[in-house]
Scaffold this motif. Structure first.
Motif, short mmCIF file in Angstrom:
data_model
loop_
_atom_site.label_atom_id
_atom_site.label_comp_id
_atom_site.label_asym_id
_atom_site.label_seq_id
_atom_site.Cartn_x
_atom_site.Cartn_y
_atom_site.Cartn_z
N SER A 1 5.97 32.69 25.44
CA SER A 1 5.23 33.22 24.30
C SER A 1 4.14 32.26 23.88
CB SER A 1 6.19 33.46 23.14
OG SER A 1 5.49 33.81 21.97
N VAL A 2 2.90 32.79 23.79
CA VAL A 2 1.80 32.00 23.24
C VAL A 2 1.84 32.18 21.72
CG1 VAL A 2 -0.69 31.60 23.23
CG2 VAL A 2 0.45 32.33 25.34
N LEU A 3 2.23 31.13 21.02
CA LEU A 3 2.43 31.22 19.58
C LEU A 3 1.09 31.40 18.86
CD1 LEU A 3 5.01 28.30 19.21
CD2 LEU A 3 5.47 30.76 19.40
N ARG A 4 1.08 32.12 17.73
CA ARG A 4 2.26 32.68 17.09
C ARG A 4 2.46 34.15 17.42
NH1 ARG A 4 0.18 34.30 11.05
NH2 ARG A 4 -1.92 34.78 11.74
N ALA A 5 1.36 34.84 17.71
CA ALA A 5 1.41 36.29 17.87
C ALA A 5 2.22 36.73 19.08
CB ALA A 5 -0.01 36.86 17.96
N GLY A 6 2.35 35.86 20.08
CA GLY A 6 3.13 36.21 21.25
C GLY A 6 4.57 36.55 20.93
N ASN A 7 5.08 36.01 19.82
CA ASN A 7 6.47 36.29 19.46
C ASN A 7 6.70 37.76 19.12
OD1 ASN A 7 7.23 33.68 19.90
ND2 ASN A 7 7.58 33.16 17.76
N GLY A 8 5.65 38.46 18.73
CA GLY A 8 5.80 39.88 18.46
C GLY A 8 6.12 40.66 19.71
N GLY B 1 -10.66 47.21 19.29
CA GLY B 1 -9.54 46.34 18.97
C GLY B 1 -8.59 46.87 17.93
N LEU B 2 -7.88 45.93 17.29
CA LEU B 2 -6.97 46.27 16.20
C LEU B 2 -6.92 45.16 15.15
CD1 LEU B 2 -4.41 44.36 17.05
CD2 LEU B 2 -3.67 46.35 18.33
N GLY B 3 -7.91 44.27 15.18
CA GLY B 3 -7.92 43.14 14.26
C GLY B 3 -7.15 41.96 14.83
N ARG C 1 -1.88 40.81 11.23
CA ARG C 1 -1.34 42.13 10.95
C ARG C 1 0.17 42.16 11.09
NH1 ARG C 1 -4.34 47.26 13.04
NH2 ARG C 1 -3.03 48.05 11.36
N MET C 2 0.71 41.35 11.96
CA MET C 2 2.15 41.33 12.16
C MET C 2 2.86 40.58 11.03
SD MET C 2 4.22 40.01 15.53
CE MET C 2 3.26 38.51 15.59
N TYR C 3 2.23 39.51 10.53
CA TYR C 3 2.89 38.68 9.52
C TYR C 3 2.34 38.87 8.12
CZ TYR C 3 4.96 36.32 13.53
OH TYR C 3 5.66 36.05 14.69
N GLY C 4 1.32 39.71 7.96
CA GLY C 4 0.76 39.96 6.63
C GLY C 4 -0.02 38.81 6.09
N THR C 5 -0.70 38.05 6.98
CA THR C 5 -1.48 36.90 6.56
C THR C 5 -2.95 37.15 6.84
OG1 THR C 5 -1.14 35.88 8.73
CG2 THR C 5 0.40 35.29 6.97
N SER D 1 0.85 49.88 8.00
CA SER D 1 1.38 48.77 7.20
C SER D 1 1.83 47.62 8.09
CB SER D 1 2.56 49.26 6.37
OG SER D 1 3.66 49.58 7.22
N THR D 2 2.04 46.46 7.46
CA THR D 2 2.58 45.30 8.18
C THR D 2 3.92 45.64 8.80
OG1 THR D 2 1.44 43.75 6.70
CG2 THR D 2 3.36 42.92 7.90
N GLN D 3 4.78 46.29 8.04
CA GLN D 3 6.10 46.68 8.55
C GLN D 3 5.96 47.62 9.74
OE1 GLN D 3 8.44 48.93 5.79
NE2 GLN D 3 10.29 48.86 7.04
N GLY D 4 5.08 48.60 9.62
CA GLY D 4 4.88 49.55 10.70
C GLY D 4 4.29 48.89 11.93
N PHE D 5 3.33 48.01 11.73
CA PHE D 5 2.70 47.31 12.85
C PHE D 5 3.73 46.48 13.60
CE2 PHE D 5 0.36 43.99 14.98
CZ PHE D 5 -0.79 44.63 15.44
N ARG D 6 4.56 45.76 12.84
CA ARG D 6 5.58 44.90 13.45
C ARG D 6 6.59 45.72 14.25
NH1 ARG D 6 7.93 42.47 8.87
NH2 ARG D 6 6.06 41.19 8.74
N ARG D 7 7.00 46.85 13.70
CA ARG D 7 7.97 47.72 14.39
C ARG D 7 7.36 48.29 15.67
NH1 ARG D 7 8.01 52.95 14.23
NH2 ARG D 7 6.79 53.03 12.30
N LEU D 8 6.11 48.75 15.57
CA LEU D 8 5.46 49.33 16.74
C LEU D 8 5.22 48.29 17.82
CD1 LEU D 8 2.98 51.58 14.80
CD2 LEU D 8 4.57 52.42 16.54
N LEU D 9 4.89 47.07 17.43
CA LEU D 9 4.67 46.01 18.41
C LEU D 9 5.95 45.73 19.18
CD1 LEU D 9 2.77 43.98 19.67
CD2 LEU D 9 3.35 42.37 17.83
N ARG D 10 7.07 45.75 18.48
CA ARG D 10 8.35 45.53 19.15
C ARG D 10 8.67 46.68 20.10
NH1 ARG D 10 13.25 42.48 16.46
NH2 ARG D 10 14.78 42.56 18.16
#
Length: 209
Positions: A76-83, A197-199, A204-208, A25-34
């Motif tokens: 951070s290279v925006l936007r994904a770098g912020n993850g 890859g992973l998409g 995947r991080m922001y659900g867009t 899920s988006t939530q899970g992806f974001r948590r794992l990335l952190r």
């Protein structure tokens, strides 16, 4: 590959596998990335120089190790770098932060800059550039060139995944900048995505999409 350091820690590889799964899920992806970014930060800062200072423990005075020199810069290279940035700041909360706003033109696959903000004294600090993907390498090369134009001369690049084509192109453009990554995947596809890859990490991080 020459110029790329693959971080093979079991926890990094385990979390990366879950992130690759399209069912995460988006939530899970974001948590794992952190979480994984904290582990990657540990590795990319492994050889930071230390100094000693006098402190007093509850029992006695001692000379204790502490980080030497000026505080790090995470770029951070925006936007994904912020993850990646968020987890790294959990580990090094005193780090300075730079932001490099780039997006990839879908037709040319070339980077287009829309924002840049960084500390003034980059020449006196280690700068760790973060972006989850090193695919075509165009954005990473442009971001680092911009930082070098602002006097940065001690730079490392940290990503989650890299493609062999991106590593080769990056090394040609910036041979003085080491790459740290959790995996070098098989190849780029015709659209410039890393395979397997992973998409799109940002989507995947922001659900867009």
């Amino acid at each position: 590959m020459s110029g790329a350091n693959v971080i093979s820690h079991p926890l990094v590889q385990h979390k990366l596998t879950i992130m690759r799964d399209k069912g995460t899920s988006t939530q899970g992806f974001r948590r794992l990335l952190r979480e994984i970014s904290t582990l990657l930060c540990y590795e990319v800062t492994r050889d930071l120089p230390l100094a000693h200072q006098t402190i007093e423990t509850p029992l006695e005075e001692m000379q204790a190790p502490t980080l030497a020199g000026k505080k790090l810069v995470f770029a951070s290279v925006l936007r994904a770098g912020n993850g990646l940035l968020e987890g790294m700041l959990d580990l090094v909360p005193s780090a300075r932060v730079a932001h490099v706003g780039l997006y990839r033109d879908p037709e040319t696959l070339m980077p287009v800059e829309y924002y840049f903000k960084a500390p003034e004294d980059l020449n006196e600090r280690l700068v760790i550039v973060v972006d989850p993907m090193l695919a075509t390498a165009n954005s990473a090369i442009a971001a680092i060139q911009k930082l070098k134009e602002r006097s940065a001369n001690n730079i490392r690049f940290l990503c989650l995944l890299a493609a062999p084509e991106g590593v080769a192109k990056f090394n040609e453009a910036h041979p003085d900048v080491p790459i740290y990554t959790a995996s070098i995947d098989r190849k780029l596809n015709e659209k410039g995505y890393i395979v397997p890859g992973l998409g799109d990490a940002g989507d995947r991080m922001y659900g867009t999409k």
